[in-house]
Design an enzyme around this catalytic site. Structure first.
Site, PDB file in Angstrom:
ATOM      1  CB  CYS A   1     -35.069  -6.197   3.744  1.00 65.04           C
ATOM      2  SG  CYS A   1     -35.635  -4.686   2.972  1.00 65.04           S
TER       3      CYS A   1
ATOM      4  CG  HIS B   1     -30.338  -4.767   4.425  1.00 61.48           C
ATOM      5  ND1 HIS B   1     -30.476  -5.818   3.550  1.00 61.48           N
ATOM      6  CD2 HIS B   1     -31.319  -3.888   4.114  1.00 61.48           C
ATOM      7  CE1 HIS B   1     -31.484  -5.577   2.730  1.00 61.48           C
ATOM      8  NE2 HIS B   1     -32.019  -4.416   3.052  1.00 61.48           N
TER       9      HIS B   1
ATOM     10  CD  GLU C   1     -27.817  -8.006   4.418  1.00 60.66           C
ATOM     11  OE1 GLU C   1     -28.237  -8.045   5.586  1.00 60.66           O
ATOM     12  OE2 GLU C   1     -28.555  -7.780   3.448  1.00 60.66           O
TER      13      GLU C   1
END
Ligand code: XMP
Length: 520
Positions: free
Chosen positions: A86, A176, A178
Site C-alpha cells: 500500500c 493488503h 495481511e
C-alpha cells in the site's frame, strides 16, 4: 519484541498502518522471525547481515509529505529484497523515479485483481483464470512506474496493483495481503519470505517464550513485580511467564468479586497457588461488591463501581508488599491497536482503550506488558507452551465486570446464583457437543423480565434466560453462531429442568454491530 541479533529476520518498516503488527504476525505464523521498526527510527546501525528481507508497511501519510516520511533510503542499496504494501508500494515507486498521485477512483474494500504477468511473488495466488479477490484501502495510487519495474497485476480502476523489479527483487503491491479479506494473502507473504528472500524457518512459540523470558529478566532484574490475576487467558499467561523469569519476585493478586463464572475462583487458586506455587494473595470481596452494587441498575454505574472497587482493593493489598517496582498486565496488541502506535509512527487515532483492569497511574509502578505485541491466539499458543492447563488457555474471554453486565437491572445474590448455574449448563453442553472450540465467546445472561409458564400442571412466573454465542476474529465485530434446533432445545430443557427461577430460554441472533457482545 526486543531485537534479536542471532536470528535471520524479516525487517518491517512501519509507516503507521493499523495492520503493521498483522504483517509481523503473519510472518511469525509462517515460522520466520520478524522485527518492526518505525520508519523514523531506522538507521544504519542495524545488523544488516541478519536482515533477509524488508517489508514497508502501509500508513496514513501521503508520500509527498517529505518531512513526515523520513526513512533511511540506503535500504535500496542494501541488495536485500523489499516488498512495499500500500503506502510502502507508493513510496518505493516515488523514491525510485515513478510518480504517485490522488487516485481518480479510490479503492476501499474488496477489489478483483487480474494477473498480467507471472511472478515469483504470486505463485499459486491467482485462480485458473488469473483472478483473485483482494482487500484495498487507498486514496493515492502509483501513476507512473519507476525505472526497471514491470506491472504484474491490475484491477479495473488501478493499473499498477502489483509491480516488480525482479532484478533488484523490489516488489510493490497496492492491496493488503495481511488481512483475512484478501483471499490467499498469506501466499504472497510466504512467497516473498521463502522464494524471494530465501529465509529458513526459525521461529516458534518456544523461541517466543525464551525471548520474552530474557526480556523480562533484563528489565525487572531483582525488583518485585505484582500482577492482577483474573483467571482469564491473558493475565494467566503473563503470570506464568513472569514467574518463569523471576520466580518469587512475583506476587499475584486475585480478587473474587462474586461475579465470576461458576467454580472459577477454585480453579484459579488450584492452578496458580497449589500447582504452580506462585505467590498469590486471594481476596474474598464478594460481600463488598454486593453491598456497593445494591440497587444499581445503570450499566455505566455498575462498571464504574466495579472498576473503582477493584483498584482500591488491589492498591490496598499491593501496598503491603515491599519494594514493588513493576506492575504486570496482560495487555494484548488489539488493546493498543486503535489507541496509539506501538512503534512510534503516526497512526490515525480511532478510540482510546479502556479496561476495567486498568490500574491508576498514581501507583507509580512501571508496567511490564510482555504480550503487548501479540494477538489473542498467539497468547494462547504461548500459554500452551508454558504448560498452562488447556481449560484456562482455551477459555472464552470474560469481561472485567463479570456477571454484573450479563444481568441487566439490579444485582441480587439469588440472580447471581441462577445465572452462574445457567451459564455452567450452557458451557458444559457446548463442551460435550464439541462446539466450545468453534465459538469465540458464549455465555448465558439473565433478563430482568418475568414471564408466565406452565410446569407440571402449575403456573410459573419466572426469569428469562438469554443465550449468546458468537464467532469473531478479535471481538471488534461478531456474528452469531448457528446452532441446530435440537441442541438449543436440549440446552433449554436442561436449564429449565435444573434451575429454579427460569422458565423461558431465548437465543440472541444479533451480530455486532449493531449489538455489542455483552448486554451492558
Ligand atoms: P462488547 O460487549 O464491547 O465486548 O462487544 C467486546 C469484548 O470485550 C469484552 N469486554 C470487556 N473486557 N473489560 C474487559 O476486560 C470490560 O470492561 C469489558 N467489556 C466487554 C467482552 O466480553 C467481549 O469479549
Amino acid at each position: 519484541m526486543s531485537l534479536n541479533n542471532n536470528l535471520n529476520k524479516i525487517l518491517i518498516i512501519d509507516f503507521g498502518s493499523q495492520f503493521t503488527q498483522l504483517i509481523a504476525r503473519r510472518i511469525r505464523e509462517a515460522g520466520v522471525y520478524s522485527e518492526i521498526v518505525s520508519h523514523n527510527k531506522i538507521n544504519l546501525k542495524l545488523e544488516k547481515k541478519k536482515i533477509k528481507g524488508i517489508i514497508l508497511s502501509g500508513g496514513p501519510l501521503n508520500v509527498y509529505q517529505s518531512k513526515k516520511v523520513k526513512f533511511n533510503k540506503q535500504i535500496f542499496n542494501w541488495n536485500i529484497p523489499i516488498l512495499g504494501i500500500c503506502f510502502g508500494h507508493q513510496i518505493i515507486s516515488k523514491e525510485l523515479g515513478g510518480m504517485v498521485k490522488k487516485a481518480k477512483h479510490r479503492e476501499f474494500g474488496l477489489a478483483k485483481l487480474k494477473k498480467i504477468n507471472s511472478s515469483k511473488l504470486t505463485h499459486n495466488f491467482f485462480d485458473k483464470k488469473g483472478f483473485n479477490n483482494v482487500w484495498m484501502s487507498h486514496a493515492d495510487e502509483v501513476s507512473k512506474l519507476a525505472k526497471g519495474f514491470r506491472v504484474m497485476a491490475k484491477t479495473e480502476t488501478s493499473k499498477y496493483s502489483i509491480v516488480e523489479n525482479s532484478k533488484k527483487k523490489f516488489y510493490g503491491i497496492q492491496f493488503h495481503p495481511e488481512v483475512t479479506h484478501t483471499d490467499k494473502g498469506k501466499i504472497i507473504l510466504k512467497n516473498f519470505i521463502f522464494s524471494i528472500c530465501k529465509v529458513k524457518k526459525n521461529w516458534s512459540p518456544k523461541y517466543q517464550k525464551q525471548l520474552l523470558i530474557q526480556e523480562i529478566k533484563r528489565n525487572v532484574k531483582s525488583s518485585k513485580v505484582i500482577c492482577a490475576l483474573s483467571g482469564g487467558v491473558d493475565s494467566s499467561v503473563v503470570a506464568k511467564l513472569i514467574h518463569k523469569a523471576v520466580g518469587n519476585q512475583l506476587t499475584c493478586i486475585f480478587v473474587n468479586t462474586g461475579l465470576l463464572r461458576k467454580n472459577e475462583e477454585a480453579q484459579v487458586l488450584n492452578t496458580f497457588k497449589k500447582k504452580f506455587k506462585i505467590n498469590l494473595i486471594y481476596v474474598d470481596a464478594k460481600n463488598l461488591f454486593f453491598n456497593k452494587l445494591k440497587n444499581i441498575s445503570d450499566p455505566e454505574k455498575k462498571r464504574k463501581i466495579i472498576g473503582n472497587l477493584f483498584i482500591k482493593i488491589f492498591e490496598k493489598h499491593a501496598k503491603r508488599i515491599k519494594n514493588v517496582k513493576y506492575l504486570a498486565q496482560g495487555t494484548l496488541y488489539p488493546d493498543l491497536i486503535e489507541s496509539k502506535s506501538v512503534t512510534g509512527s503516526q497512526t490515525s487515532k480511532i478510540k482510546s482503550h479502556h479496561n476495567v483492569g486498568g490500574l491508576p497511574k498514581k501507583m507509580r509502578l512501571k508496567l511490564v506488558e510482555p504480550l503487548r505485541l501479540l494477538f489473542k491466539d498467539e497468547a494462547r499458543n504461548l500459554g500452551l507452551e508454558l504448560k498452562l492447563p488447556k481449560e484456562i488457555v482455551l477459555r472464552h474471554p470474560f469481561p472485567g465486570p463479570g456477571l454484573a453486565i450479563r444481568m441487566p437491572g439490579k444485582i441480587t445474590k439469588e440472580k447471581v446464583k441462577i445465572l452462574k448455574d445457567a451459564d455452567y449448563i450452557f458451557i458444559n453442553a457446548l463442551r460435550e457437543h464439541n462446539l466450545y472450540g468453534k465459538i469465540w465467546q458464549a455465555y448465558a445472561a439473565l433478563l430482568p423480565v418475568k414471564t408466565v409458564g406452565v410446569m407440571g400442571d402449575n403456573r410459573t412466573y419466572d426469569y428469562m434466560c438469554l443465550l449468546r454465542a458468537i464467532t469473531s476474529e478479535d471481538g471488534m465485530t461478531a456474528d452469531t453462531f448457528d446452532f441446530k434446533k435440537e441442541f438449543m432445545q436440549l440446552v433449554s430443557n436442561k436449564i429449565i429442568n435444573n434451575i429454579k427461577g427460569i422458565n423461558r430460554v431465548v437465543y440472541d441472533v444479533t451480530s455486532k454491530p449493531p449489538s455489542t457482545i455483552e448486554l451492558e
